[in-house]
Enzyme design. Sequence first.
Site, PDB file in Angstrom:
ATOM      1  N   LYS A 191      -1.805  51.401  29.523  1.00 35.65           N
ATOM      2  CA  LYS A 191      -1.397  50.252  28.705  1.00 35.65           C
ATOM      3  C   LYS A 191      -0.742  50.708  27.389  1.00 35.65           C
ATOM      4  O   LYS A 191       0.319  50.197  27.017  1.00 35.65           O
ATOM      5  CB  LYS A 191      -2.621  49.362  28.428  1.00 35.65           C
ATOM      6  CG  LYS A 191      -2.330  48.133  27.580  1.00 35.65           C
ATOM      7  CD  LYS A 191      -3.333  47.031  27.837  1.00 35.65           C
ATOM      8  CE  LYS A 191      -4.658  47.242  27.147  1.00 35.65           C
ATOM      9  NZ  LYS A 191      -4.617  47.082  25.679  1.00 35.65           N
TER      10      LYS A 191
ATOM     11  N   GLY B 274      -3.579  42.846  20.718  1.00 33.90           N
ATOM     12  CA  GLY B 274      -3.566  43.403  19.361  1.00 33.90           C
ATOM     13  C   GLY B 274      -2.503  44.482  19.242  1.00 33.90           C
ATOM     14  O   GLY B 274      -1.796  44.585  18.241  1.00 33.90           O
TER      15      GLY B 274
ATOM     16  N   SER C  90      -7.117  54.019  13.413  1.00 35.49           N
ATOM     17  CA  SER C  90      -6.427  53.052  14.271  1.00 35.49           C
ATOM     18  C   SER C  90      -5.015  53.509  14.612  1.00 35.49           C
ATOM     19  O   SER C  90      -4.153  53.642  13.743  1.00 35.49           O
ATOM     20  CB  SER C  90      -6.365  51.694  13.562  1.00 35.49           C
ATOM     21  OG  SER C  90      -5.380  50.878  14.164  1.00 35.49           O
TER      22      SER C  90
ATOM     23  N   GLN D  40      -2.977  51.746  16.205  1.00 42.22           N
ATOM     24  CA  GLN D  40      -2.068  50.603  16.038  1.00 42.22           C
ATOM     25  C   GLN D  40      -1.494  50.575  14.626  1.00 42.22           C
ATOM     26  O   GLN D  40      -0.305  50.303  14.435  1.00 42.22           O
ATOM     27  CB  GLN D  40      -2.811  49.302  16.349  1.00 42.22           C
ATOM     28  CG  GLN D  40      -3.199  49.205  17.818  1.00 42.22           C
ATOM     29  CD  GLN D  40      -4.029  47.987  18.144  1.00 42.22           C
ATOM     30  OE1 GLN D  40      -4.313  47.170  17.269  1.00 42.22           O
ATOM     31  NE2 GLN D  40      -4.432  47.862  19.388  1.00 42.22           N
TER      32      GLN D  40
ATOM     33  N   ASP E  33     -12.423  52.327  23.363  1.00 44.82           N
ATOM     34  CA  ASP E  33     -12.248  51.317  24.417  1.00 44.82           C
ATOM     35  C   ASP E  33     -13.227  51.505  25.579  1.00 44.82           C
ATOM     36  O   ASP E  33     -13.383  50.607  26.410  1.00 44.82           O
ATOM     37  CB  ASP E  33     -10.815  51.361  24.966  1.00 44.82           C
ATOM     38  CG  ASP E  33      -9.805  50.832  23.955  1.00 44.82           C
ATOM     39  OD1 ASP E  33     -10.232  50.183  22.979  1.00 44.82           O
ATOM     40  OD2 ASP E  33      -8.602  51.078  24.139  1.00 44.82           O
TER      41      ASP E  33
ATOM     42  N   ARG F 201     -12.521  43.999  28.964  1.00 44.56           N
ATOM     43  CA  ARG F 201     -13.357  45.195  29.151  1.00 44.56           C
ATOM     44  C   ARG F 201     -14.850  44.857  29.229  1.00 44.56           C
ATOM     45  O   ARG F 201     -15.615  45.554  29.882  1.00 44.56           O
ATOM     46  CB  ARG F 201     -13.089  46.218  28.051  1.00 44.56           C
ATOM     47  CG  ARG F 201     -11.654  46.746  28.077  1.00 44.56           C
ATOM     48  CD  ARG F 201     -11.554  48.102  27.406  1.00 44.56           C
ATOM     49  NE  ARG F 201     -10.269  48.307  26.772  1.00 44.56           N
ATOM     50  CZ  ARG F 201      -9.149  48.640  27.415  1.00 44.56           C
ATOM     51  NH1 ARG F 201      -9.160  48.781  28.708  1.00 44.56           N
ATOM     52  NH2 ARG F 201      -8.025  48.815  26.757  1.00 44.56           N
TER      53      ARG F 201
HETATM   54  C1  S3P Z   1      -4.458  51.031  21.009  1.00 40.59           C
HETATM   55  C2  S3P Z   1      -5.236  51.412  19.940  1.00 40.59           C
HETATM   56  C3  S3P Z   1      -6.661  51.075  19.816  1.00 40.59           C
HETATM   57  C4  S3P Z   1      -7.239  50.600  21.140  1.00 40.59           C
HETATM   58  C5  S3P Z   1      -6.341  49.617  21.830  1.00 40.59           C
HETATM   59  C6  S3P Z   1      -4.993  50.255  22.133  1.00 40.59           C
HETATM   60  C7  S3P Z   1      -3.041  51.436  21.022  1.00 40.59           C
HETATM   61  O1  S3P Z   1      -6.807  50.041  18.852  1.00 40.59           O
HETATM   62  O2  S3P Z   1      -8.508  50.018  20.932  1.00 40.59           O
HETATM   63  O3  S3P Z   1      -6.907  49.182  23.055  1.00 40.59           O
HETATM   64  O4  S3P Z   1      -2.385  51.365  22.086  1.00 40.59           O
HETATM   65  O5  S3P Z   1      -2.534  51.837  19.962  1.00 40.59           O
HETATM   66  P1  S3P Z   1      -6.979  50.346  17.272  1.00 40.59           P
HETATM   67  O6  S3P Z   1      -5.694  50.908  16.777  1.00 40.59           O
HETATM   68  O7  S3P Z   1      -7.296  49.019  16.657  1.00 40.59           O
HETATM   69  O8  S3P Z   1      -8.125  51.302  17.190  1.00 40.59           O
END
Ligand code: S3P
Length: 432
Positions: A19, A91, A164, A166, A317, A392
């Site tokens: 993903k 997110g 994070s 993200q 995760d 999940r």
């Molecule tokens: C992700 C980062 C993680 C993870 C999410 C996917 C990504 O989140 O939990 O399922 O693809 O960058 P966080 O950046 O909030 O930790």
Amino acid sequence: MKLNNQSIIQGTYLPPGDKSISHRIVILTGQAIGKSEISNLLEGEDVINTINAMKLFGVNIKKKGDKYIIFGLPAGGLFQPNKTIDFGNSGTGIRLISGLVSSNNIYAKLIGDHSLSQRPMKRVTKHLSRIGAVIKLKKGSYPPISLKGTGKAIPLTFDITIPSAQIKSAIMLSALNTIGTVKIKEKNSTRDHTENMLKSMGYNIKVRENTKYRFIEMRNNKEIKTINYNVPGDPSSAAFLITAACLKPNSNLIVKNILFNKTRIGFIKTLRSMGGNIKVIRKRKIHNEFIADLLIKQRKNLNPTILESFEIPLQIDEIPILSIAASFANGLTVFKGLKELTFKESNRLELIHENLKKIGVKTKIKNFDLYIYGNYDLKKGAAVIKHDNDHRILMSFFIANMICKKNNIIKDKSCVKTSYPTFFKDISEFSN
Ligand code: S3P
């Protein structure tokens, strides 16, 4: 705990496309002038929403056979979208695209479903405001995100203190259209697919790390080159069948083509430390990502374990499914420092705790540490699992039911489509 040993997990399993990589490859090829071809892209709802967002910015994306063909626009060349962009449950989608838009001279309104509308966005937007983007959030924190990007982003140094990927990736995507050097200092390293992909696409990016920090330097003086990319299998999705195979007596599972990036396989290290028999049978590197084939053989029950807070970001995760593993391990398992788990698609820490209690596992939470007393007899079944449409949580408790053949009730299973639309098909194929 009596495990059901009438059925085992066996076969050769190809997990669905990763993903995190799927989001990123759609976004980055969308910023590479020319044609890129993507295969094994995850067709979960989260990624489909990112594809739709990129189309609204003018990127040409078509499906041909089982490949996605993407004709990208240059960095800074996004078109003004003609409607509000809906990211559903994702997110990753909303935060990464916020970063991308922030350095383009366009306006976008980004929205999400009930769960996403309650998730914190300030952690990302506070950085993006510094480059000159004008951003409004509901109650100063939540989506909808109303974002007016700037065509003249200021090159800055960013210090990220929340672990994070993200946040990091949003800043990195804003840097694609920033003239000058953008520097990022990350406390705790997080998944690094944006870095690896940009390197593979010929971008000017330097990464170094020590035991405490990861430093990234980006300069947009080289174009992003097109790429043909085969998305490897998602370890976070494979974690459900891998854990089931570590638990169900006499299981034999081969996992093919799984992403084996060190920032994603913390859960494999944890399962091994609990006595799980997981062997790497082939490992290779493609486009700066490690990919492997695994063999899992169950011959004995798992032991409990303790995870320290610093170990959590690289398996955040997988904590829901590891909680199920811990429930069947003889003794006390502690997962420390789970605050970030409360900001996910649901408050996962609360839901894990509540559902474990419901199915008869003794558990407690103390200062964001989760205690699980494994090997307690599960109740007879018929508890209604509370999943709040969190994919999940649902899949983890489905596996719990399956391991010892309990009939706890899971209503409305449709949320698996966000990350793993073929979950139930794969379960029936590999669980005999
Ligand atoms: C992700 C980062 C993680 C993870 C999410 C996917 C990504 O989140 O939990 O399922 O693809 O960058 P966080 O950046 O909030 O930790």
